[in-house]
Structures are given as structure tokens and as C-alpha cells.
Design a protein around this motif. Structure first.
Motif, PDB file in Angstrom:
ATOM      1  N   LYS A 175      -3.271  -1.023   9.501  1.00 33.81           N
ATOM      2  CA  LYS A 175      -4.269  -1.632   8.623  1.00 33.81           C
ATOM      3  C   LYS A 175      -4.121  -3.145   8.678  1.00 33.81           C
ATOM      4  N   VAL A 176      -5.242  -3.834   8.795  1.00 30.13           N
ATOM      5  CA  VAL A 176      -5.212  -5.292   8.750  1.00 30.13           C
ATOM      6  C   VAL A 176      -4.574  -5.701   7.430  1.00 30.13           C
ATOM      7  N   GLY A 177      -3.577  -6.576   7.510  1.00 32.44           N
ATOM      8  CA  GLY A 177      -2.888  -7.020   6.308  1.00 32.44           C
ATOM      9  C   GLY A 177      -1.573  -6.319   6.068  1.00 32.44           C
ATOM     10  N   GLN A 178      -1.205  -5.358   6.936  1.00 26.20           N
ATOM     11  CA  GLN A 178       0.084  -4.708   6.746  1.00 26.20           C
ATOM     12  C   GLN A 178       1.199  -5.728   6.967  1.00 26.20           C
ATOM     13  N   ILE A 179       2.322  -5.487   6.341  1.00 26.61           N
ATOM     14  CA  ILE A 179       3.481  -6.364   6.458  1.00 26.61           C
ATOM     15  C   ILE A 179       4.458  -5.706   7.428  1.00 26.61           C
ATOM     16  N   ILE A 180       4.865  -6.451   8.459  1.00 27.69           N
ATOM     17  CA  ILE A 180       5.692  -5.880   9.520  1.00 27.69           C
ATOM     18  C   ILE A 180       6.957  -6.713   9.750  1.00 27.69           C
TER      19      ILE A 180
ATOM     20  N   GLU B 116       6.440  -1.122  10.000  1.00 25.97           N
ATOM     21  CA  GLU B 116       5.583  -1.587   8.917  1.00 25.97           C
ATOM     22  C   GLU B 116       6.440  -1.536   7.660  1.00 25.97           C
ATOM     23  N   LEU B 117       6.538  -2.661   6.959  1.00 31.51           N
ATOM     24  CA  LEU B 117       7.354  -2.715   5.756  1.00 31.51           C
ATOM     25  C   LEU B 117       6.579  -2.290   4.523  1.00 31.51           C
ATOM     26  N   HIS B 118       5.336  -2.724   4.447  1.00 35.69           N
ATOM     27  CA  HIS B 118       4.529  -2.359   3.280  1.00 35.69           C
ATOM     28  C   HIS B 118       3.094  -2.787   3.510  1.00 35.69           C
ATOM     29  N   TYR B 119       2.198  -2.180   2.794  1.00 37.33           N
ATOM     30  CA  TYR B 119       0.789  -2.550   2.872  1.00 37.33           C
ATOM     31  C   TYR B 119       0.302  -2.839   1.457  1.00 37.33           C
ATOM     32  N   THR B 120       0.418  -4.079   1.056  1.00 37.81           N
ATOM     33  CA  THR B 120      -0.032  -4.433  -0.286  1.00 37.81           C
ATOM     34  C   THR B 120      -0.690  -5.797  -0.369  1.00 37.81           C
ATOM     35  N   LEU B 121      -0.547  -6.637   0.621  1.00 39.24           N
ATOM     36  CA  LEU B 121      -1.019  -8.007   0.484  1.00 39.24           C
ATOM     37  C   LEU B 121      -2.538  -8.087   0.383  1.00 39.24           C
ATOM     38  N   LEU B 122      -3.232  -7.216   1.061  1.00 37.53           N
ATOM     39  CA  LEU B 122      -4.687  -7.218   0.995  1.00 37.53           C
ATOM     40  C   LEU B 122      -5.156  -6.037   0.163  1.00 37.53           C
TER      41      LEU B 122
END
Length: 172
Positions: free
Chosen positions: A131-136, A147-153
Motif C-alpha cells: 500500500k502506498v504509504g506503508q512504512i518499511i 513492512e513495519l506498519h501501515y498507518t501514516l496515510l
């Protein structure tokens, strides 16, 4: 649901302000967007408008990494892209097809670094299932990225944001 503004409010409660740099201005984002070839998400800009990383000499606020300034981000992006032009490393993703398996992508915006060439980055160019915006995680020693987390977007539940904030920043 917890939105970006609420996340920033929670973040500011956990991070000592004396460690944080002053906020960035709109024009400070343009060089990064030019190198990346992408417009940075508004949530990322909101975070950096509040604090442009850590003050010089203050480190290790994020998982043992320091929070990079926009100037540091630009410098590291340019350096990693130069390395990627000359060398190709065997890079794999723990989550197949979620993260591009390349040496470095222009769409990886590193915002935290360990000082040894490893980063936590915003991924604007994910793999087909990412997902665009995932944290890696990515960088010199990160041959096996995740992928560490998906929360920024977008929005996440309050519990997810609170857990992420505590994980990244630690209870202070």
C-alpha cells in the motif's frame, strides 16, 4: 478512528519537545519531491511542519534510530540512488510483492536512520500487494526488508495508532 492530527497530538505527548527541531516550511519539501518524482503525502508534511526531525545531537527516538531532518532525507536519498545506479544488491522482502525487491527506489523516503546506512522509510512505490504509504525497513544491512506498519496515510483505529506510537517512540 484516529486521524493524522490526533496522531500528532498523541506523539507530542510522548516525545520531549526539547529534543525536537523547529518545523519545516512548504518550500522545504520540494527538493525531496523532485528527487523522488512524487508528491509527499499531506500527513507526512503535517508531521514535518510540526518538527523537522530531531535537534542535532539528539538521537534514537525511533526504535533506536534518529528522526531525520528534511535536509538529511534529501542527502541520504541522493546517496542511496547513486549507490543503486552502480551496484545491485540481493534484496528480498519478507512480505513477497509488498515491497519492491530493489537496491533502492526513488519512492522510498527515509525518515529515520541508524547512522550506518539503514532506514525506516515511507514507501510511495510499494510492490503489487503493498500500500502506498506503508512504512518499511530498507538500507545497507536490510537485505531482507519488511513492512513495519501501515498507518501514516489514511485513518487507523485509535488502538492501532496508540500501539504504533508506543512502539516507535516508547513510553516516556
Amino acid at each position: 478512528m484516529l486521524n493524522t492530527e490526533q496522531f500528532l497530538s498523541e506523539l507530542s505527548k510522548r516525545v520531549p519537545l526539547e529534543f525536537m527541531a523547529d518545523g519545516a516550511y512548504e518550500e522545504d519539501f520540494k527538493p525531496i519531491e523532485t528527487v523522488a518524482g512524487y508528491i509527499l503525502p499531506e500527513s507526512f508534511k503535517m508531521l514535518y511542519a510540526l518538527h523537522n526531525g530531531e535537534k542535532s545531537g539528539e538521537h534514537l527516538l525511533m526504535l533506536g534510530f534518529y528522526w531525520m531532518s528534511l535536509q538529511d532525507i534529501l542527502y541520504e536519498m541522493k546517496g542511496q540512488l547513486e549507490i543503486a545506479e552502480e551496484y545491485e544488491f540481493d534484496t528480498i522482502s519478507y512480505q513477497k510483492e509488498y515491497i519492491q525487491e530493489v537496491t533502492w527506489s526513488p519512492g522510498w523516503i527515509p525518515f529515520a536512520a541508524d547512522g550506518s546506512g539503514n532506514y525506516i522509510a515511507l514507501d510511495l512505490t510499494p510492490g503489487v500487494h503493498g500500500k502506498v504509504g506503508q512504512i518499511i525497513s530498507c538500507g545497507r544491512d536490510e537485505n531482507e526488508m519488511c513492512e513495519l506498519h501501515y498507518t501514516l496515510l489514511g485513518e487507523s483505529t485509535e488502538a492501532e495508532m496508540e500501539a504504533y506510537t508506543e512502539y516507535v517512540m516508547g513510553e516516556r
